[in-house]
Scaffold this motif. Structure first.
Motif, PDB file in Angstrom:
ATOM      1  N   LEU A  44       0.990  -1.198  -0.036  1.00  0.00           N
ATOM      2  CA  LEU A  44      -0.012  -0.095   0.190  1.00  0.00           C
ATOM      3  C   LEU A  44       0.744   1.390   0.133  1.00  0.00           C
ATOM      4  O   LEU A  44       2.048   1.273   0.524  1.00  0.00           O
ATOM      5  CB  LEU A  44      -1.119   0.014   1.250  1.00  0.00           C
ATOM      6  CG  LEU A  44      -2.177  -0.785   1.273  1.00  0.00           C
ATOM      7  CD1 LEU A  44      -2.745  -0.933   2.672  1.00  0.00           C
ATOM      8  CD2 LEU A  44      -2.972  -0.800   0.302  1.00  0.00           C
TER       9      LEU A  44
ATOM     10  N   VAL B 228      -3.550   0.699  -3.058  1.00  0.00           N
ATOM     11  CA  VAL B 228      -2.750  -0.264  -3.650  1.00  0.00           C
ATOM     12  C   VAL B 228      -1.957   0.092  -4.567  1.00  0.00           C
ATOM     13  O   VAL B 228      -2.259   0.780  -5.495  1.00  0.00           O
ATOM     14  CB  VAL B 228      -3.781  -1.426  -3.935  1.00  0.00           C
ATOM     15  CG1 VAL B 228      -2.773  -2.666  -4.511  1.00  0.00           C
ATOM     16  CG2 VAL B 228      -4.709  -2.172  -2.754  1.00  0.00           C
TER      17      VAL B 228
ATOM     18  N   GLN C 191      -7.985  -0.510   2.015  1.00  0.00           N
ATOM     19  CA  GLN C 191      -7.887   0.341   1.059  1.00  0.00           C
ATOM     20  C   GLN C 191      -8.724   1.465   1.014  1.00  0.00           C
ATOM     21  O   GLN C 191      -8.593   2.490   0.346  1.00  0.00           O
ATOM     22  CB  GLN C 191      -8.153  -0.610  -0.352  1.00  0.00           C
ATOM     23  CG  GLN C 191      -7.679  -0.109  -1.737  1.00  0.00           C
ATOM     24  CD  GLN C 191      -7.981  -1.125  -2.708  1.00  0.00           C
ATOM     25  OE1 GLN C 191      -8.196  -2.255  -2.529  1.00  0.00           O
ATOM     26  NE2 GLN C 191      -7.773  -0.650  -3.844  1.00  0.00           N
TER      27      GLN C 191
END
Length: 592
Positions: free
Chosen positions: A221, A292, A285
């Protein structure tokens, strides 16, 4: 049955049940049983402590030190690597692995042999696109078979040797067991090469699975300026206690932050590397400022840096980590290592990494500090079976290595020609190694597996309880009632089978210690040479092929080979029957 016999029977049954169900570490279970016998007065303190002064048990401690020093030298590993590289065919490679390892295990503890050779064989297999599962069970079985050739081949041999001396006999000579050991080793290797290799699975190990499916194990991430946790600690940013995810590493420009601590500060532009339940990324996310990575997906090898390495380790039966979660054990801070994945029975445990309760045989893939291998190669907590790349800091002294080999060969010669007993010869070798600084006191302490020694010492007390209570005599009479009317041949089969069942479900040394008093009672009742019964029990206690839990070497290759429990049953059962038939036939005609 007397009251004492009933108490001893109940305690032993509960002990065996607890060992089978993995309720606690084996040493705790056996020590608890011994304590009960002490409290109830079945054993005196002298009886309970008899194992701690047994020569066989003390010899095992010295053998750990010598085997550790030889493993440290790396000479045998380097010779074996060159020897293996000369082969290209599968059958030729198996011959080059199995014959030397069975010979080596006749003179060295088989656990360090398997721990040393497993990474080497796995690397060799990966280079040639061969499944490691074709080699690792045979490697374990070859060391078990080879360990039956000499007195020093395995701890079981030394334990029974010590018991023989406690009972007033001479004990085994160094090659006395070879009468049975050599035939079963030759027959066992032929079986593995001709039949067993066709039964071996074509499984990928943990590392290959993680490498090939890295997207299922590792995710990345990106931290943007809009993330509310920028310039705050990992804990303050809410990234420490994530459901199903574990923050493994932070990549910051050319810098790598590892291990990630709760006090580590998050910065804009950081690449956060997570492992665990990658499906749980969806929730994370959705957090503003975390996205991502859309570039190249991160791979296992990408995680490595100058001061870290990827390591595979197998949780041992003696581990202090057993039945604790990774979080409870404070794994990250204790070992300076992050857990990438945990596999059990060749299947990934799909739960939050920190919540996984560790069990014997679990395979851990770790991102660890560069000095991890040197620190924990001799740890009782796990067997380090595979660094992806051995760190450059792991240097070896060739001169000291050859001194170790020369001392070891001299020791074998002195024992063989009868100048020194094994205990005296090993004591001298260890003292010389320390005096010449081949090993240090600290290293010698690391090499000794104190949990194993404590388990063996406590088991002696359990064996004494079966003798003193009369339970050993009662069981012996029961076996004789079944076997004696048929033939001595059947009696030997029954001893072997009962001992072998014990060794498959509890430890090999404990199985031998429980059965030797029973075997001696039978020998006395039949007025026969107890040595034949002792040899039968010794071989049966070592010949653990049907389960991965009965013998340490089977457990070591369990995860790295990608095996299932059924693989051991399928390959090991014919071998177990073959070894039993050869052992009983030779013992019957040689001693009786």
């Amino acid at each position: 049955m007397s009251n004492e016999m009933i108490v001893v029977s109940i305690v032993i049954c509960f002990m065996i049940g607890a060992l089978i169900m993995d309720i606690a570490r084996p040493v705790i279970i056996v020590f608890t049983a011994l304590t009960i016998f002490l409290i109830t007065g079945i054993l005196t303190p002298e009886d309970a402590l008899i194992g701690f002064s047994n020569e066989g048990m003390l010899t095992i401690a010295l053998l750990f030190v010598i085997a550790g020093a030889i493993q440290k030298s790396g000479i045998i590993e380097d010779i074996m690597k060159g020897w293996l590289n000369k082969s290209n065919s599968l059958i030729g490679s198996m011959i080059r692995v199995l014959i030397p390892t069975s010979v080596l295990s006749a003179f060295l503890n088989n656990t360090p042999i398997v721990v040393t050779f497993t990474p080497m064989i796995k690397s060799w297999c990966e280079e040639r696109q061969i499944a490691p599962s074709k080699f690792l069970i045979p490697l374990s079985y070859a060391t078990i078979l080879g360990g039956t050739i000499t007195l020093m081949g395995t701890s079981t041999n030394l334990v029974v040797h010590g018991m023989l001396m406690d009972y007033g006999y001479d004990g085994f000579s160094i090659f006395q067991l070879a009468v049975v050991g050599i035939p079963i080793t030759v027959a066992g290797l032929i079986y593995l090469l001709v039949i067993g290799r066709h039964l071996l699975p074509n499984q990928k190990g943990l590392q290959q699975q993680v490498r090939e499916s890295s997207k299922e194990y590792i995710a990345e991430l990106m931290v943007e300026d809009s993330f509310s946790g920028v310039n705050r600690t990992v804990k303050e940013a809410g990234l420490r206690e994530l459901k199903g995810l574990y923050l493994l590493e932070i990549i910051r420009d050319k810098e790598r932050v590892f291990p990630v601590r709760s006090t580590t500060r998050i910065q804009a532009g950081d690449r956060l590397i997570f492992t665990g339940l990658i499906t749980a990324l969806a929730g994370l996310q959705a957090t503003k400022g975390l996205t991502v990575s859309m570039g190249k997906s991160v791979d296992v090898d990408d995680l490595q840096k100058a001061n870290s390495t990827i390591v595979e380790a197998v949780v041992s039966h003696q581990s202090s980590l057993l039945y604790k979660s990774i979080k409870q054990a404070k794994f990250r801070s204790l070992y300076d290592a992050g857990v990438i994945a945990v596999h059990r029975n060749n299947e990934r445990l799909k739960s939050k990494i920190g919540d996984i309760l560790l069990k014997p045989g679990d395979s851990l893939l770790l991102l660890a500090g560069a000095d991890f291998i040197e620190k924990y190669q001799q740890s009782e907590d796990f067997y380090v079976v595979m660094p992806f790349h051995r760190p450059h800091t792991f240097h070896r002294n060739a001169f000291k290595g050859w001194i170790t080999i020369i001392l070891f060969l001299t020791m074998i010669l002195l024992i063989t020609i009868g100048i020194l007993s094994m205990f005296k010869a090993m004591s001298i070798v260890v003292v010389v190694m320390l005096a010449m600084k081949v090993i240090t006191i600290e290293e010698a302490k690391k090499y000794i597996h104190f949990d194993v020694l404590l388990l063996i010492a406590c088991s002696f007390g359990i064996g004494m309880a079966t003798m003193k209570s009369g339970l050993a005599s009662w069981i012996a009479d029961g076996i004789l009632a079944v076997g004696e009317p048929l033939d001595l041949f059947i009696v030997l089969f029954l001893i072997y089978i009962v001992t072998n069942i014990f060794t498959e479900i509890i430890t090999n040394s404990a199985a031998a210690i429980l059965m030797v008093p029973i075997a001696f009672e039978m020998a006395a009742t039949l007025d026969l040479d107890p040595m034949g019964f002792a040899v039968t029990t010794t071989i049966a206690a070592s010949a653990s092929f049907i389960t991965p839990i009965g013998y340490q070497t089977n457990l070591i290759v369990y995860g790295p080979g990608g095996y299932t429990f059924k693989d051991y049953v399928k390959i090991g059962t014919p071998l177990s029957i073959l070894v039993m038939l050869i052992t009983v036939i030779i013992v019957y005609f040689w001693w009786f």
